[in-house]
Structures are given as structure tokens and as C-alpha cells.
Design a protein around this motif. Structure first.
Motif, mmCIF file in Angstrom:
data_model
loop_
_atom_site.group_PDB
_atom_site.id
_atom_site.type_symbol
_atom_site.label_atom_id
_atom_site.label_comp_id
_atom_site.label_asym_id
_atom_site.label_seq_id
_atom_site.Cartn_x
_atom_site.Cartn_y
_atom_site.Cartn_z
ATOM 1 N N TYR A 111 -21.161 -4.393 0.646
ATOM 2 C CA TYR A 111 -19.785 -4.827 0.421
ATOM 3 C C TYR A 111 -19.771 -6.304 0.066
ATOM 4 C CZ TYR A 111 -17.724 -0.756 2.906
ATOM 5 O OH TYR A 111 -17.339 0.488 3.308
ATOM 6 N N SER A 170 -3.719 3.976 -7.612
ATOM 7 C CA SER A 170 -4.312 3.145 -6.561
ATOM 8 C C SER A 170 -3.585 3.363 -5.247
ATOM 9 C CB SER A 170 -4.261 1.666 -6.940
ATOM 10 O OG SER A 170 -2.924 1.215 -6.963
ATOM 11 N N SER A 228 0.830 -1.204 0.000
ATOM 12 C CA SER A 228 0.000 0.000 0.000
ATOM 13 C C SER A 228 0.861 1.249 0.000
ATOM 14 C CB SER A 228 -0.918 0.003 1.221
ATOM 15 O OG SER A 228 -1.811 -1.078 1.185
ATOM 16 N N THR A 252 -16.917 -6.027 -4.835
ATOM 17 C CA THR A 252 -16.769 -4.573 -4.771
ATOM 18 C C THR A 252 -17.607 -3.953 -3.656
ATOM 19 O OG1 THR A 252 -18.640 -4.048 -6.246
ATOM 20 C CG2 THR A 252 -16.522 -4.552 -7.291
ATOM 21 N N TRP A 290 -12.319 -5.530 -3.609
ATOM 22 C CA TRP A 290 -11.795 -6.231 -2.435
ATOM 23 C C TRP A 290 -11.059 -7.492 -2.902
ATOM 24 C CZ3 TRP A 290 -11.676 -3.846 2.167
ATOM 25 C CH2 TRP A 290 -12.502 -2.724 2.334
ATOM 26 N N TYR A 317 -6.227 -5.450 -2.002
ATOM 27 C CA TYR A 317 -6.536 -6.601 -1.158
ATOM 28 C C TYR A 317 -6.509 -7.898 -1.962
ATOM 29 C CZ TYR A 317 -7.971 -3.777 2.849
ATOM 30 O OH TYR A 317 -7.974 -2.920 3.925
ATOM 31 N N GLY A 371 -10.682 1.637 -7.380
ATOM 32 C CA GLY A 371 -11.598 0.560 -7.738
ATOM 33 C C GLY A 371 -11.309 -0.061 -9.088
ATOM 34 N N THR A 429 -7.760 -3.209 -6.900
ATOM 35 C CA THR A 429 -7.267 -2.122 -6.063
ATOM 36 C C THR A 429 -8.383 -1.305 -5.424
ATOM 37 O OG1 THR A 429 -7.117 -0.551 -7.903
ATOM 38 C CG2 THR A 429 -5.204 -1.962 -7.483
ATOM 39 N N TYR A 430 -7.978 -0.552 -4.385
ATOM 40 C CA TYR A 430 -8.895 0.384 -3.744
ATOM 41 C C TYR A 430 -8.362 1.796 -3.913
ATOM 42 C CZ TYR A 430 -5.630 0.209 0.224
ATOM 43 O OH TYR A 430 -4.521 0.260 1.020
ATOM 44 N N THR A 462 -15.928 1.916 -5.976
ATOM 45 C CA THR A 462 -14.615 2.514 -5.723
ATOM 46 C C THR A 462 -13.627 1.552 -5.069
ATOM 47 O OG1 THR A 462 -15.439 3.378 -3.619
ATOM 48 C CG2 THR A 462 -15.562 4.840 -5.527
ATOM 49 N N TYR A 463 -14.093 0.409 -4.597
ATOM 50 C CA TYR A 463 -13.218 -0.598 -3.987
ATOM 51 C C TYR A 463 -13.397 -1.922 -4.703
ATOM 52 C CZ TYR A 463 -11.254 1.447 0.310
ATOM 53 O OH TYR A 463 -10.513 2.159 1.217
#
Length: 680
Positions: free
Chosen positions: A185, A95, A70, A157, A143, A99, A117, A113-114, A140-141
Motif C-alpha cells: 500500500y 466508485s 462515500s 495505490t 489512496w 480518500y 481505483g 477513488t476506491y 483497485t485503490y
């Protein structure tokens, strides 16, 4: 003859008006010098934080641990399982982290990526990651991700709680929609026998998706689980005929589901996550489990017999889960054939050989990445404290040259220097620590080595049992430490906590201090604490029940709330409040600076510092004279206010998340960078 003079005056007046409109101030003999800046003090926070990972291969067939680090930006690395050296490191532009990291059979590595997204892929032999774009607009995420045998990539996502697929042949995304009603989520995802399994965040729901038909069904709840709400399906992994689902954060139960029988067959308590290794030749999988507080131990687990084997290989600290675990050859005596290898969150690499029982750890040399500054506080003339976002950490920074001393720690939400030490508000669990700067820093929670020192900072408060998450408000008055927090998970309502300043002993915790609103900032004086709130819940998709943010006052001696008001009919969040040396109360509401009555909360004066709706975000910083107030409104506009006369002027624009005053300068946190402007 007077016409040219009249025209000149008109031109000057027009120029002054333009300068004022653009936020620039004209200098005159009686005015202070114009602000100077920005001056970069660099990126004081930098550390390694691994999230997604998997054991795979390079293009030449060499076994490596693929890991995402990260930062700003995040990066993807291939780590040698023997030496710990990165053999390849590529950025993931735009990004903040990943995860989900998985490798397809053809050698392609994918990262979900987060922050943006997106889905990235790294082709075999490539040295640059390809940006495949946002799988689902508005999500936007990304996971977890998982790859089917045919190479199709699936991912979960938020904030829509959806599953997508990417077809490497057609190069097209497909949206399978939301997986479970009311769930925003898809926190975890797995693949087995042609089906996708998606884990929810706000409650225990595992959805089975048939990607061929789009049909969905919910797996039954595990035996004994009577209340699924608040139980996160944090990790999912399928190997053979078994699905492994870990509940909550570490340590949490790992639930084992037999896909052939269609039933939950076992629960392993205290599993660390974030993954379960592929089975070895004897069918056992490997993961870390907690047996005692402060550490976890690698174990082998047989899903058929439910037998467990302890190895003696331990991981230490508050966070002991694996970030990529699998099988690879390791060079060295005692490691014949393939060994279990993997990484932990701060880059410590482990290996264990089931044949010989030999184990070892090696510090990898994957480079740390700059960390976004989340908290900022003035620490005396020429020095500021900076606290980090997800990678966390605390930096003590010289404002003269940007030189920083870094200490590894939690994500830091708030900082407050006091005469008794530095108070630190940490995420998650709305924790409070106190650090004595005169003594050596040591935190066993955030060290991955065996405990070996005296805790400094010392933990004073932990609001996990109160379902709190972010400790955003800190204040000290009348011998008390008062804290304010926002909730965790899919819940509403913050807590106000009171501690003895001298001893640090917790005296009371007042949950739902303002009904269904989280506490975002505090200030205090003369035994009264003033605070602000947000109507938002623990996650971005939690539906609020209140429609207006609040300002409140609390008397620490009587333990009573004195008043609460809603200074705006439309503000959902109020994030800044302070007192000047005369005891006048100031807040930023809708982008405007307001003076409030400390006795009642009534708005006494409104300084129209933002045209239109400036939103709820803002920062306030009081100069050393106690009456010059600097306001950061609309995310970028810097305003100077004389709190005696209530006269104000725009100074300059500086996009930033945080702002503090220190010895004639304003310090700004812009992403990972610290910037200084001279204002006095």
C-alpha cells in the motif's frame, strides 16, 4: 396410436430438465408455491461520510470546501464555508468513495477513488466529472493524491504499493512502480521541492521519489522508533520546508520532518489527522489534537519554534479528524479576513478565526448516500436489522413496506438478536456492543456533539490490543457470548473471545485460536460453539501460511477446543455454518452444502449444490420449522434443503452479499438495496 403420447412425455421430460437446469422449479399439486420476487425494500442505510477533501475555489473564484462523500456511488461536492450548503454535487460513477481530493492551480479538481481505483477530474465550471480511467492496471485503490506546481497529479495505490502520475498536457499516466520492498500500500502521499513522499501501510516507511529520474530512497526512522512494523504512515502533507507524517489511526503521533535539515525535529502526540492546514501569515499550521478521551481540539502549531496554541474548538466522538482543512472567508461577526475552515467525517463544518479567537460549527447539508449492507439479521416476524459498510449505521427495517429506522454507528460486520438485546460486531478493533431495543439509542462514540446520554449500545469488548479488526462471528450458548474475529494490518490469526451473557464481562480471549487463520462465522448449541475460518490475513496482500480453511468446535464449559478439521483440500475460506433443530451441523464448502458430524467434524454427507468449484463464499438461513435450510452459494444460487431427508432443490438466482430468513421470506442484501423473495 401411442406414438404421440410417447413424444409428448418426452417433450415434457425435456422441458422439466431444462427448467431444473436453469434453477426454476415446476409446480405440482403436492409442491409449495413457486418463489415470488424479488421485491425491493429500498435502501435502508443512508448517511454522510466524508473522506477526501480540500479547501479551494469555484470557477468564479468563490472559496469552497471540496469534499468526497462515500456511497453507491460516491459524489464530489463544493460546500459553502459560511452556510454549509452544497453549491455543486456531482457523482463519481462506479466508485465507492475517495480518500484523495485536490485542486490544481488552474481550478481543476481531482479525485482518486476506491472500489474502482480510478482518477476523476472536474474542470472549472463543469457539472460532470470526467473519468480518466485506472492509473495502473490491477490497482483497485487510489489512496491519497497530490498535485505538483506544474499541474501533474501523483497518487498512491494498492494492492501493488505503487505511485503513478497523470500529465494533464499529454493526458497520460505513468507508473513509477512499487515504492518499498514488501509494502503493498501507498497509504499517503505528499509533494515538496520536486520530490514525492510516499507512506506505507504495514510498517513505518516513508519513501522519497524523484519523479524526474525515478530514484528512490527511504527517509530515516524517527528517533526512538525501534520497531517500525505495524506503524502506518496514515497521513502525509508537506508545507514549506516541513513534512508532516501521522502515525497510525487517531489518536496518533504527528511527526515533523525538516526537509532542509534532513531530520525529524518534533513529535506532536495525539494528532487526529487526516490533514494539516496550509500555513497562515504567521507560519503556523492548524490541526486537531486529542487532550482527553472522546474529543479533540483545534490547535495552531509553529514548526520552527514547536509552540502550540489551543483554541477551545472541540470535535467530539470516536472519530474526530478533519476531511479538508484550509483558509477561507466566513461571513459573520468575529470572522474578519480568512478563517480556518473544514469538515469532519459526518458533515459538521467548523471555523476558527485566529485574529479574534471566535469559533463556531455548522451542520452542512451535503446529502447522504446509500450505504452498502454488510450485515443482516432477522429481528422477529416482519422485521430485520441491517448493518452498513464504511458509512456504517444500523437500520431496523419492516419487511412489509421497507420503512426503516436508522441509527448512526460504526461499520457493522455481524448482528445477533438475543433475549438480552442485540449484539453488534463492529469494525475496526473487533468490538462488540449490546443494544437494548426497549431503550433510546445513544452512542457518544458516533455522535459529533458533546456527550449527553446513556450509552445504548454499550461496549462489551474491544480487541485492539489483540491486533484484531473484523468481528465476524457471534454466538450465544450456555450463558456465554462467544465471538470470532479476523486480524488487522499485515498480520495473521484470529481470536475467540468468551463473555458472560448476563453481565457482558470479558472472561477470556484466545488468540491464534486456529493458527494463522481468521474466524469468519460461528454457530452454537448445547454448550458447544462451531466456527469456520479463512487463511487470509488482515489485508488482501498478507501472505498466508496455511493452505486450507478450517471448521472447529469449542466447549465453553471446559474451555477446550474439541476438534478442528479441513473439509476441503482447496477451500481458502469457509464463511457459513449453522445447526438445525435436531442438532445437525451444516456448512458451505466449495459451494456445496455439507453435513458434518458435530462430535468429530467429519463430513457425513455432501450435497453437490454447485457444479465445479463454487468458491468459499456462502450464506445459510434456517426456516422457522427448524429443518428447512436455505443456502446461498456461488454468490447467487439459492438452494432449498430438507435437513431430515437431505433432499435439495435449486430455487432461483439472486446475486447478493447476505441472506436471512424471516416469516416465509428470504431477505437479500445486494449492495445498498434490500430485496425480498417469498419462499413459503
Amino acid at each position: 396410436m401411442r406414438q404421440p403420447r410417447t413424444m409428448l412425455l418426452a417433450v415434457i421430460a425435456a422441458l422439466v430438465a431444462v427448467l431444473a437446469a436453469t434453477g426454476l422449479q415446476s409446480a405440482s399439486a403436492g409442491d409449495a408455491a413457486a418463489p415470488e420476487g424479488p421485491r425491493s425494500l429500498g435502501t435502508p442505510l443512508k448517511d454522510v461520510l466524508h473522506l477526501g477533501g480540500t479547501v479551494g475555489t469555484m470557477a468564479d473564484g468563490k472559496k469552497v470546501i471540496w469534499t468526497a462523500t462515500s456511497g453507491t456511488p460516491a459524489s464530489l461536492s463544493a460546500v459553502d464555508p459560511t452556510s454549509g450548503k452544497p453549491l455543486l454535487n456531482v457523482p463519481l460513477p462506479g466508485s465507492s468513495g475517495a480518500y484523495g481530493v485536490e485542486q490544481a492551480k488552474d481550478g481543476t479538481v481531482y479525485a482518486g477513488t476506491y472500489g474502482d481505483g480510478k482518477l476523476f477530474r472536474l474542470a472549472p465550471g463543469a457539472t460532470k466529472a470526467e473519468d480518466l480511467g485506472v492509473p495502473i492496471a490491477g490497482e483497485t485503490y487510489v489512496w491519497g493524491i497530490v498535485i505538483a506546481p506544474d499541474g501533474t497529479v501523483y497518487g498512491g495505490t494498492s494492492p501493488g504499493g505503487k505511485v503513478f502520475s497523470w500529465n494533464p498536457e499529454t493526458k497520460q499516466f505513468k507508473d513509477f512502480g512499487a515504492m518499498a520492498a514488501g509494502e503493498t500500500y501507498v497509504k499517503s502521499i505528499a509533494y515538496a521541492n520536486g520530490k514525492i513522499y510516499a507512506g506505507a501501510y504495514s510498517s513505518w516507511k516513508v519513501t522519497e521519489l524523484d519523479p524526474a529520474t525515478g530514484a528512490k530512497r527511504q527517509l530515516p526512522a524517527p528517533p526512538g522508533m525501534t520497531e517500525p512494523k505495524g506503524k502506518i504512515v496514515n497521513d502525509l502533507r508537506a508545507h514549506g520546508n516541513f513534512l508532516y507524517a501521522r502515525e497510525g489511526t487517531f489518536p496518533g503521533p504527528l511527526r515533523v520532518y525538516d526537509l532542509t535539515k534532513g531530520a525529524w525535529t518534533d513529535t506532536v502526540e495525539g494528532a487526529a489527522g487526516l490533514d494539516v492546514s496550509p500555513p497562515g501569515p504567521d507560519g503556523r499550521v492548524w490541526f486537531y489534537r486529542q487532550f482527553e478521551a472522546g474529543s479533540a481540539e483545534l490547535i495552531g502549531y509553529n514548526p520552527e519554534t514547536q509552540a502550540q496554541q489551543r483554541t477551545g474548538l472541540k470535535s467530539y466522538g470516536r472519530i474526530v479528524n478533519t476531511r479538508g482543512i484550509g483558509w477561507a472567508p466566513v461571513e459573520g461577526d468575529g470572522f474578519p479576513g480568512d478563517s480556518i475552515v473544514g469538515l469532519t467525517w459526518r458533515g459538521l463544518m467548523f471555523r476558527y478565526n485566529p485574529e479574534t479567537g471566535k469559533s463556531a460549527t455548522v451542520r452542512s447539508s451535503v446529502p447522504g448516500q446509500p450505504t452498502q449492507i454488510l450485515a443482516l439479521a432477522s429481528a422477529g416476524k416482519g422485521k430485520v436489522y441491517a448493518g452498513g459498510f464504511l458509512q456504517g449505521g444500523l437500520a431496523t427495517v419492516s419487511t412489509a413496506d421497507g420503512k426503516a429506522t436508522y441509527e448512526r454507528f460504526s461499520q457493522i460486520e455481524s448482528l445477533l438478536p438475543t433475549s438480552n438485546g442485540l449484539l453488534i460486531g463492529a469494525y475496526p478493533d473487533a468490538r462488540v456492543y449490546r443494544h437494548d431495543p426497549a431503550k433510546p439509542w445513544y452512542s457518544s462514540e458516533y455522535s459529533d456533539e458533546p456527550p449527553s446520554g446513556t450509552e445504548n449500545p454499550a461496549k462489551l469488548l474491544d480487541l485492539h490490543s489483540h491486533t484484531q479488526s473484523r468481528l465476524q462471528g457471534l454466538a450465544v450458548t450456555a450463558g456465554k457470548i462467544v465471538t470470532g474475529s479476523t486480524p488487522s494490518g499485515d498480520t495473521l490469526g484470529g481470536s475467540l473471545a468468551v463473555l458472560d451473557e448476563k453481565t457482558g464481562k470479558q472472561e477470556k480471549v484466545l488468540d491464534q485460536f486456529v493458527k494463522d487463520e481468521g474466524i469468519t462465522s460461528l454457530t452454537a448449541g448445547d454448550g458447544v460453539v462451531y466456527g469456520t475460518t479463512t487463511v487470509a490475513g488482515g489485508i488482501s496482500t498478507t501472505p498466508p501460511t496455511q493452505d486450507k480453511a478450517t471448521v472447529f468446535a469449542y466447549d465453553v464449559a471446559t474451555g477446550k477446543k474439541l476438534w478442528e478439521v479441513n473439509p476441503s483440500a482447496k477451500a481458502k475460506t469457509i464463511s457459513a455454518i449453522t445447526r438445525d433443530e435436531a442438532g445437525r451441523l451444516w456448512a458451505i464448502v466449495d459451494g456445496d452444502v455439507l453435513r458434518l458430524d458435530p462430535e468429530t467434524g467429519r463430513t457425513l454427507h455432501t450435497l453437490n449444490t454447485t457444479e465445479g468449484d463454487g468458491g468459499g463464499a456462502g450464506q445459510l438461513a434456517l426456516a422457522d420449522d427448524g429443518s428447512t435450510l436455505y443456502a446461498h452459494v456461488g454468490g447467487k444460487h439459492v438452494i432449498k434443503v430438507d435437513t431430515n431427508s437431505r433432499k435439495w432443490q435449486p430455487l432461483f438466482d439472486q446475486p447478493a452479499l447476505r441472506m436471512v430468513y424471516n416469516a416465509g421470506e428470504l431477505l437479500f442484501a445486494k449492495d445498498a438495496e434490500l430485496l425480498a423473495w417469498k419462499v413459503a
